[in-house]
Design a protein around this motif. Sequence first.
Motif, PDB file in Angstrom:
ATOM      1  N   MET A  66      50.490  51.473  18.753  1.00 47.09           N
ATOM      2  CA  MET A  66      49.374  51.772  17.877  1.00 47.09           C
ATOM      3  C   MET A  66      48.258  52.413  18.686  1.00 47.09           C
ATOM      4  SD  MET A  66      47.393  49.222  15.317  1.00 47.09           S
ATOM      5  CE  MET A  66      45.980  48.600  16.182  1.00 47.09           C
ATOM      6  N   ASP A  67      47.693  53.455  18.196  1.00 40.92           N
ATOM      7  CA  ASP A  67      46.585  54.146  18.855  1.00 40.92           C
ATOM      8  C   ASP A  67      45.299  53.398  18.559  1.00 40.92           C
ATOM      9  OD1 ASP A  67      44.875  55.913  20.014  1.00 40.92           O
ATOM     10  OD2 ASP A  67      45.180  57.516  18.555  1.00 40.92           O
ATOM     11  N   SER A  68      44.537  53.061  19.611  1.00 46.38           N
ATOM     12  CA  SER A  68      43.313  52.290  19.410  1.00 46.38           C
ATOM     13  C   SER A  68      42.080  53.169  19.260  1.00 46.38           C
ATOM     14  CB  SER A  68      43.124  51.295  20.556  1.00 46.38           C
ATOM     15  OG  SER A  68      43.012  51.982  21.773  1.00 46.38           O
ATOM     16  N   THR A  69      42.238  54.474  19.274  1.00 43.02           N
ATOM     17  CA  THR A  69      41.086  55.342  19.023  1.00 43.02           C
ATOM     18  C   THR A  69      40.866  55.427  17.524  1.00 43.02           C
ATOM     19  OG1 THR A  69      42.609  57.171  19.389  1.00 43.02           O
ATOM     20  CG2 THR A  69      40.937  56.821  21.051  1.00 43.02           C
ATOM     21  N   SER A  70      39.622  55.495  17.146  1.00 46.26           N
ATOM     22  CA  SER A  70      39.282  55.480  15.730  1.00 46.26           C
ATOM     23  C   SER A  70      39.071  56.885  15.192  1.00 46.26           C
ATOM     24  CB  SER A  70      38.002  54.671  15.527  1.00 46.26           C
ATOM     25  OG  SER A  70      37.525  54.842  14.218  1.00 46.26           O
ATOM     26  N   ASN A  71      39.365  57.041  13.915  1.00 44.84           N
ATOM     27  CA  ASN A  71      39.075  58.295  13.239  1.00 44.84           C
ATOM     28  C   ASN A  71      37.848  58.164  12.346  1.00 44.84           C
ATOM     29  OD1 ASN A  71      41.276  59.629  14.352  1.00 44.84           O
ATOM     30  ND2 ASN A  71      42.648  58.781  12.821  1.00 44.84           N
ATOM     31  N   LYS A  72      37.227  56.980  12.309  1.00 40.92           N
ATOM     32  CA  LYS A  72      36.086  56.733  11.446  1.00 40.92           C
ATOM     33  C   LYS A  72      34.917  56.177  12.244  1.00 40.92           C
ATOM     34  CE  LYS A  72      39.035  55.625   7.534  1.00 40.92           C
ATOM     35  NZ  LYS A  72      39.391  54.601   6.561  1.00 40.92           N
ATOM     36  N   PRO A  73      34.209  57.014  13.012  1.00 39.71           N
ATOM     37  CA  PRO A  73      33.071  56.502  13.752  1.00 39.71           C
ATOM     38  C   PRO A  73      32.022  55.926  12.813  1.00 39.71           C
ATOM     39  CG  PRO A  73      33.234  58.901  13.979  1.00 39.71           C
ATOM     40  CD  PRO A  73      34.410  58.439  13.182  1.00 39.71           C
ATOM     41  N   GLY A  74      31.371  54.860  13.240  1.00 39.07           N
ATOM     42  CA  GLY A  74      30.310  54.251  12.458  1.00 39.07           C
ATOM     43  C   GLY A  74      30.754  53.088  11.596  1.00 39.07           C
ATOM     44  N   THR A  75      32.053  52.853  11.433  1.00 39.94           N
ATOM     45  CA  THR A  75      32.537  51.748  10.618  1.00 39.94           C
ATOM     46  C   THR A  75      32.992  50.564  11.453  1.00 39.94           C
ATOM     47  OG1 THR A  75      34.784  52.639  10.546  1.00 39.94           O
ATOM     48  CG2 THR A  75      33.275  53.306   8.772  1.00 39.94           C
ATOM     49  N   GLN A  76      33.049  50.735  12.753  1.00 37.57           N
ATOM     50  CA  GLN A  76      33.464  49.668  13.662  1.00 37.57           C
ATOM     51  C   GLN A  76      32.833  49.900  15.021  1.00 37.57           C
ATOM     52  OE1 GLN A  76      37.684  49.931  13.721  1.00 37.57           O
ATOM     53  NE2 GLN A  76      37.724  52.028  14.392  1.00 37.57           N
ATOM     54  N   VAL A  77      33.046  48.957  15.920  1.00 37.05           N
ATOM     55  CA  VAL A  77      32.538  49.113  17.276  1.00 37.05           C
ATOM     56  C   VAL A  77      33.566  49.889  18.086  1.00 37.05           C
ATOM     57  CG1 VAL A  77      31.880  47.910  19.391  1.00 37.05           C
ATOM     58  CG2 VAL A  77      31.195  46.989  17.177  1.00 37.05           C
ATOM     59  N   GLU A  78      33.098  50.959  18.725  1.00 39.33           N
ATOM     60  CA  GLU A  78      33.948  51.748  19.610  1.00 39.33           C
ATOM     61  C   GLU A  78      33.258  51.824  20.963  1.00 39.33           C
ATOM     62  OE1 GLU A  78      36.261  54.966  17.044  1.00 39.33           O
ATOM     63  OE2 GLU A  78      34.085  55.262  17.021  1.00 39.33           O
ATOM     64  N   ILE A  79      34.052  51.642  22.004  1.00 34.50           N
ATOM     65  CA  ILE A  79      33.527  51.619  23.363  1.00 34.50           C
ATOM     66  C   ILE A  79      34.273  52.650  24.196  1.00 34.50           C
ATOM     67  CG2 ILE A  79      33.231  50.224  25.459  1.00 34.50           C
ATOM     68  CD1 ILE A  79      31.653  48.927  23.293  1.00 34.50           C
ATOM     69  N   ARG A  80      33.524  53.364  25.033  1.00 34.23           N
ATOM     70  CA  ARG A  80      34.142  54.223  26.040  1.00 34.23           C
ATOM     71  C   ARG A  80      33.576  53.806  27.393  1.00 34.23           C
ATOM     72  NH1 ARG A  80      31.100  60.043  25.030  1.00 34.23           N
ATOM     73  NH2 ARG A  80      28.993  59.269  25.440  1.00 34.23           N
ATOM     74  N   ILE A  81      34.190  54.300  28.453  1.00 36.68           N
ATOM     75  CA  ILE A  81      33.769  54.004  29.826  1.00 36.68           C
ATOM     76  C   ILE A  81      33.161  55.255  30.434  1.00 36.68           C
ATOM     77  CG2 ILE A  81      34.542  53.321  32.132  1.00 36.68           C
ATOM     78  CD1 ILE A  81      34.819  51.080  30.059  1.00 36.68           C
ATOM     79  N   ARG A  82      32.014  55.093  31.082  1.00 34.66           N
ATOM     80  CA  ARG A  82      31.431  56.160  31.903  1.00 34.66           C
ATOM     81  C   ARG A  82      31.444  55.664  33.331  1.00 34.66           C
ATOM     82  NH1 ARG A  82      26.512  57.633  34.221  1.00 34.66           N
ATOM     83  NH2 ARG A  82      25.343  55.952  33.224  1.00 34.66           N
ATOM     84  N   ASN A  83      32.071  56.427  34.213  1.00 35.68           N
ATOM     85  CA  ASN A  83      32.075  56.065  35.628  1.00 35.68           C
ATOM     86  C   ASN A  83      30.739  56.500  36.225  1.00 35.68           C
ATOM     87  OD1 ASN A  83      32.389  55.764  38.381  1.00 35.68           O
ATOM     88  ND2 ASN A  83      34.518  56.430  38.380  1.00 35.68           N
ATOM     89  N   ALA A  84      29.857  55.534  36.419  1.00 36.21           N
ATOM     90  CA  ALA A  84      28.505  55.797  36.911  1.00 36.21           C
ATOM     91  C   ALA A  84      28.391  55.661  38.420  1.00 36.21           C
ATOM     92  CB  ALA A  84      27.527  54.834  36.231  1.00 36.21           C
ATOM     93  N   GLY A  85      29.501  55.381  39.084  1.00 35.12           N
ATOM     94  CA  GLY A  85      29.470  55.158  40.530  1.00 35.12           C
ATOM     95  C   GLY A  85      29.908  56.359  41.332  1.00 35.12           C
ATOM     96  N   GLU A  86      30.099  56.121  42.599  1.00 33.64           N
ATOM     97  CA  GLU A  86      30.483  57.181  43.539  1.00 33.64           C
ATOM     98  C   GLU A  86      31.970  57.182  43.862  1.00 33.64           C
ATOM     99  OE1 GLU A  86      28.488  59.642  44.646  1.00 33.64           O
ATOM    100  OE2 GLU A  86      27.041  58.808  43.242  1.00 33.64           O
ATOM    101  N   ALA A  87      32.720  56.232  43.295  1.00 33.58           N
ATOM    102  CA  ALA A  87      34.154  56.146  43.558  1.00 33.58           C
ATOM    103  C   ALA A  87      34.941  56.366  42.272  1.00 33.58           C
ATOM    104  CB  ALA A  87      34.499  54.770  44.138  1.00 33.58           C
ATOM    105  N   ASP A  88      36.096  57.004  42.362  1.00 29.69           N
ATOM    106  CA  ASP A  88      36.988  57.131  41.221  1.00 29.69           C
ATOM    107  C   ASP A  88      37.484  55.740  40.832  1.00 29.69           C
ATOM    108  OD1 ASP A  88      36.708  59.895  41.331  1.00 29.69           O
ATOM    109  OD2 ASP A  88      38.572  60.178  42.459  1.00 29.69           O
ATOM    110  N   LEU A  89      37.638  55.493  39.546  1.00 26.27           N
ATOM    111  CA  LEU A  89      38.135  54.208  39.052  1.00 26.27           C
ATOM    112  C   LEU A  89      39.494  54.402  38.402  1.00 26.27           C
ATOM    113  CD1 LEU A  89      34.878  52.791  37.426  1.00 26.27           C
ATOM    114  CD2 LEU A  89      35.882  52.174  39.639  1.00 26.27           C
ATOM    115  N   ASP A  90      40.430  53.538  38.738  1.00 27.87           N
ATOM    116  CA  ASP A  90      41.778  53.571  38.189  1.00 27.87           C
ATOM    117  C   ASP A  90      42.097  52.239  37.530  1.00 27.87           C
ATOM    118  OD1 ASP A  90      42.504  56.190  39.252  1.00 27.87           O
ATOM    119  OD2 ASP A  90      42.451  55.211  41.212  1.00 27.87           O
ATOM    120  N   HIS A  91      43.074  52.268  36.623  1.00 30.65           N
ATOM    121  CA  HIS A  91      43.581  51.057  35.966  1.00 30.65           C
ATOM    122  C   HIS A  91      42.457  50.227  35.352  1.00 30.65           C
ATOM    123  CE1 HIS A  91      47.321  52.119  37.887  1.00 30.65           C
ATOM    124  NE2 HIS A  91      46.732  52.084  39.067  1.00 30.65           N
TER     125      HIS A  91
END
Length: 107
Positions: free
Chosen positions: A1-26
């Motif tokens: 099942m795909d966890s990305t939403s097609n209806k923004p604003g009807t549920q909580v959706e979270i994304r990640i922004r890498n704000a540091g100086e190192a690449d993040l994996d996993h």
Amino acid sequence: MDSTSNKPGTQVEIRIRNAGEADLDHIRVSFPDGLEVDYGSVPKGSLSAFHSAGRAYRYAGISAQAAGRALSLQATDYLGETELPAGRYTYAVSADGGHLTLELERA
């Protein structure tokens, strides 16, 4: 099942922004209702896709790897916290100094 939403604003959706100086994996985020979302790799300065989060708060349990080193930030409880209303949010994650940090941003 795909966890990305097609209806923004009807549920909580979270994304990640890498704000540091190192690449993040996993990158994996554990939300309070038991949902665990795999965000994959997010290079420094980049953003992930949005994923449905179910219930979410200004912080969550998160694990990632930076330069091959496993890091985690535990969310022990949400006592006194207010659940995020429906909308899109960004967890700004940083692995600077060998410690994982997370800050909530409105997307």
